[in-house]
Design a protein around this motif. Sequence first.
Motif, mmCIF file in Angstrom:
data_model
loop_
_atom_site.group_PDB
_atom_site.id
_atom_site.type_symbol
_atom_site.label_atom_id
_atom_site.label_comp_id
_atom_site.label_asym_id
_atom_site.label_seq_id
_atom_site.Cartn_x
_atom_site.Cartn_y
_atom_site.Cartn_z
ATOM 1 N N ARG A 75 0.844 -1.182 0.000
ATOM 2 C CA ARG A 75 0.000 0.000 0.000
ATOM 3 C C ARG A 75 0.884 1.238 0.000
ATOM 4 O O ARG A 75 0.493 2.291 -0.449
ATOM 5 N N ASP B 28 -12.818 1.640 -3.032
ATOM 6 C CA ASP B 28 -13.188 2.080 -1.695
ATOM 7 C C ASP B 28 -12.098 1.610 -0.722
ATOM 8 O O ASP B 28 -11.779 0.428 -0.666
ATOM 9 N N LEU B 29 -11.557 2.571 0.030
ATOM 10 C CA LEU B 29 -10.499 2.219 0.991
ATOM 11 C C LEU B 29 -10.954 1.165 1.995
ATOM 12 O O LEU B 29 -10.144 0.385 2.498
ATOM 13 N N GLY C 56 4.026 -2.683 9.599
ATOM 14 C CA GLY C 56 3.775 -2.865 11.036
ATOM 15 C C GLY C 56 2.627 -3.804 11.352
ATOM 16 O O GLY C 56 2.288 -4.009 12.518
ATOM 17 N N ASN C 57 2.014 -4.384 10.329
ATOM 18 C CA ASN C 57 0.931 -5.330 10.586
ATOM 19 C C ASN C 57 1.477 -6.761 10.501
ATOM 20 O O ASN C 57 1.851 -7.220 9.426
ATOM 21 N N GLN D 109 0.074 -9.557 10.498
ATOM 22 C CA GLN D 109 -0.661 -10.472 9.611
ATOM 23 C C GLN D 109 -0.210 -10.319 8.150
ATOM 24 O O GLN D 109 -0.317 -11.266 7.372
ATOM 25 N N GLY E 149 -3.931 -6.462 14.078
ATOM 26 C CA GLY E 149 -3.290 -5.722 12.989
ATOM 27 C C GLY E 149 -2.171 -4.854 13.528
ATOM 28 O O GLY E 149 -1.323 -5.326 14.268
ATOM 29 N N HIS E 150 -2.202 -3.578 13.168
ATOM 30 C CA HIS E 150 -1.151 -2.666 13.629
ATOM 31 C C HIS E 150 -1.255 -2.403 15.122
ATOM 32 O O HIS E 150 -0.267 -2.343 15.832
ATOM 33 N N HIS F 286 -14.434 -0.044 9.899
ATOM 34 C CA HIS F 286 -15.386 -0.556 8.905
ATOM 35 C C HIS F 286 -15.737 -2.023 9.143
ATOM 36 O O HIS F 286 -16.674 -2.542 8.554
ATOM 37 N N TRP G 70 -11.648 7.670 10.358
ATOM 38 C CA TRP G 70 -10.537 8.391 9.757
ATOM 39 C C TRP G 70 -10.647 8.234 8.238
ATOM 40 O O TRP G 70 -9.961 7.399 7.627
ATOM 41 N N ALA H 124 -9.638 9.658 5.646
ATOM 42 C CA ALA H 124 -8.474 9.803 4.760
ATOM 43 C C ALA H 124 -7.711 8.499 4.603
ATOM 44 O O ALA H 124 -7.094 8.253 3.566
ATOM 45 N N THR H 125 -7.729 7.643 5.607
ATOM 46 C CA THR H 125 -6.973 6.402 5.471
ATOM 47 C C THR H 125 -7.859 5.173 5.317
ATOM 48 O O THR H 125 -7.382 4.131 4.892
ATOM 49 N N GLU H 126 -9.118 5.279 5.709
ATOM 50 C CA GLU H 126 -9.954 4.078 5.668
ATOM 51 C C GLU H 126 -11.186 4.209 4.798
ATOM 52 O O GLU H 126 -11.952 3.258 4.667
ATOM 53 N N GLY H 127 -11.408 5.401 4.268
ATOM 54 C CA GLY H 127 -12.580 5.587 3.431
ATOM 55 C C GLY H 127 -13.756 6.155 4.225
ATOM 56 O O GLY H 127 -13.749 6.203 5.449
ATOM 57 N N VAL H 128 -14.770 6.577 3.471
ATOM 58 C CA VAL H 128 -15.943 7.207 4.076
ATOM 59 C C VAL H 128 -16.922 6.138 4.537
ATOM 60 O O VAL H 128 -17.229 5.208 3.802
ATOM 61 N N LEU H 129 -17.378 6.233 5.762
ATOM 62 C CA LEU H 129 -18.384 5.312 6.294
ATOM 63 C C LEU H 129 -19.621 6.127 6.653
ATOM 64 O O LEU H 129 -19.582 6.960 7.563
ATOM 65 N N TYR I 84 0.248 3.648 16.531
ATOM 66 C CA TYR I 84 0.711 2.320 16.940
ATOM 67 C C TYR I 84 2.233 2.235 16.962
ATOM 68 O O TYR I 84 2.809 1.471 17.725
ATOM 69 N N PHE J 24 -4.671 14.215 18.519
ATOM 70 C CA PHE J 24 -4.555 13.016 17.696
ATOM 71 C C PHE J 24 -3.201 12.973 16.996
ATOM 72 O O PHE J 24 -2.811 13.921 16.321
#
Lengths: 342, 215
Positions: free
Chosen positions: A113, A126-127, A182-183, A185, B13-14, B74, B96, B98-103, B133, B194
Amino acid sequence: MTYTFGLDTFGDRNGDADGKPLSHAQTIRNVVEEGVLAEQAGLDFFGIGEHHTEYFPMPAGDVVLAAIAARTERIHLGSAVTVLSSDDPVRVYQRYATLNAISSGRAEVILGRGSSVESFPLFGYDLADYEELFEEKATLFAELVRGGPVTWAGKTRAPLLHQDVVPHTESGPFPVWIGVGGNPQSVIRAARLGFSLALAIIGGPPARFAAYSELFQRALEKFGRPPLPVLVHSPGHVAPTDEQAKAEFWPRWRDIITLIAPERGFAIPTEESFDAETGPDGALYVGSPETVAQKIAANLRVLGASRFDLKYGMPGLTHEQLITNIELYGGRVIPRVRELLG
Amino acid sequence: MNEPARLAVLGAGHVGPVIARLAVKAGYPVAIATSGDPENLALITELMIPGAQPRWARDAVAGADIVVLAIPLHRFGQIDPRLLDGKLVVDAMNYWPATEGVLEAFSRGGSSEIVARRLAGSVVVKALNHIGYHELEARARPAGDPDRPAAGVAGDDPAAVAMIAGLADRIGYDPVRLESLRAGRALEPGGPVFGAVLPLGVFERAVRQDARSLA
C-alpha cells in the motif's frame, strides 16, 4: 550473508537552488538520470514508488524504469511499491514482465500500500475494501508470476480460465516482495504466498522490527518454504557532513510530514523529534557517509536483513543535492557498510 | 483491585498486538483474537506478544473483564453486539476517512458515541485511539518519569473511566479523564491531540479548550 543495496524514490518533485519547484516533467527526466547514476555508483537496485500527488508525480514508475533499463546493464529495477489493491494484477504482471524483457531479467516488484492512499478514489476503489482487494490480488499475482496458464476466480476482477498471460519470462519468476509497515498479519501473508519481505521503517526505533523478521522466517518454515530474504526500506539523505545533511533535509522533511500529518496521524515534526529520528535509535538515515554507514550496518544486523534500500530525496531538494547523495551512498557508504559487516 | 482485570484484545493488525504487549508487561492476563481461527495467531502471539493467549473471539470475550476493540472501524458492523453484553469495552478505533474511506454510519457525531449506541448492553470507554501504533510502546514511561506522556480516557460511566484510567496509567501514560464520550471527540482524528504525544499539562489544556468536546 550476501548484502545488497538499493535506492528508492517517489519521484519527489525537485526544487531549484532558490527553492522554486521544477516541473513534473523535469523531475521525471531527473529520475531517469538518477537511476543511470545509481548503476554507475555501484548500486544493486533502483526502485520507484507509485504516487499520484503534486509533490510525488510518479504514477507510472514502470515507464521510467524502462527508460533507465535502456541505459543500464547490471542494476535491478523495480517498484517500491506498486499499490496493487487499486491496480489490475494482470496488468501489473504484464508491465513488469515487459520491463524484465527490456532489462534482460532485472525486474523486481514490491507490492503493498506504501504510504499513499490517493490511488483509491482516483481509480474508483473504496479504501474500506483495502484488505479484501490486497488479499485477492496478491494471491492472483503469485499465480501470474509463477508462469504458465492461470485459472482464477474472485470478487475483485474478471475470472481467468487457462489464460496464457504474456509476455513469458525467459528465466522463471522475477523477485516479488511484500512491503509491510507494522501489521504482523501482512508478514504471515508474505510467507504464505512465498514472497520476500520488505520492511518499510519510516519512524521510531528500527529494532522493534526484528520480531517481524523472525516471524517471517518462522512462518516460511511453517508453510514448508525455504528461507527468503528481508529488505529494509527507510528514508534518508547523505551529504559530506552531518550538519550539511541535516540542514538540507530537515526543512524538506518538516514541510512534507506537516502536509500529510492530518491524513496519516503523524505528529507535526519538531527539531527535537528530527534529532531523535536521525539519532542511532531513529528511522532516518541522515548524515555523513560514516554516520549513515554505521546506522545501516547496525540495523541490517539487528533486523536479520540482507538488503538496504535508502529512500533518497524529499520534495524541494535539488537534483544536484540528490546526485551528491547518490555518489556518496555508492562510493562511501556502501563500501563502509560492507567493511563493518565483515 | 487485588486481582488485575482480565483483558481481551480484538484485532491483531497494527494496533492490537501493541496494546496486548503493553498490557502483558503491565501484569494483566491478556487474550487476543481476530475474526478467525486462533491457530492463525499462534506464531504472532509466540513471537510478538509472549504471555498473551490466542483465542476464538467469543472465548476471549467470555473470559474478560475489559474488551479492547482494535479492529478497523469498517469491520465493527460485523461484530455481534450481544457478544459484548455486560462488558467494559475500550473503543480504540477511529473514524478516519483519509486512510480508511468514508463510512456513512459514522459521518455525523463522535465515533465512540455511535459505537456505544450499537453496543447498548456494554459500557464503552474511548481510549488508546489517539497515539500512533508506532509510538504507543516506544513513548510509554513509568509514573514519575519526566518524559511521561498523557493519554485521554473518555466515557459516560465514571467507574468505567476510572478503571481504564488505571489501565492507561499502568501501561505507561498519565491518564486524562474526560467526563463523557461526547467530550472524547477531542481525541478523534483532526482533534488537538490526535497523533501528537504530549505531556500532561499541555494535553489537558488542549482537550479542555477544544470545541469538539463542548456540549
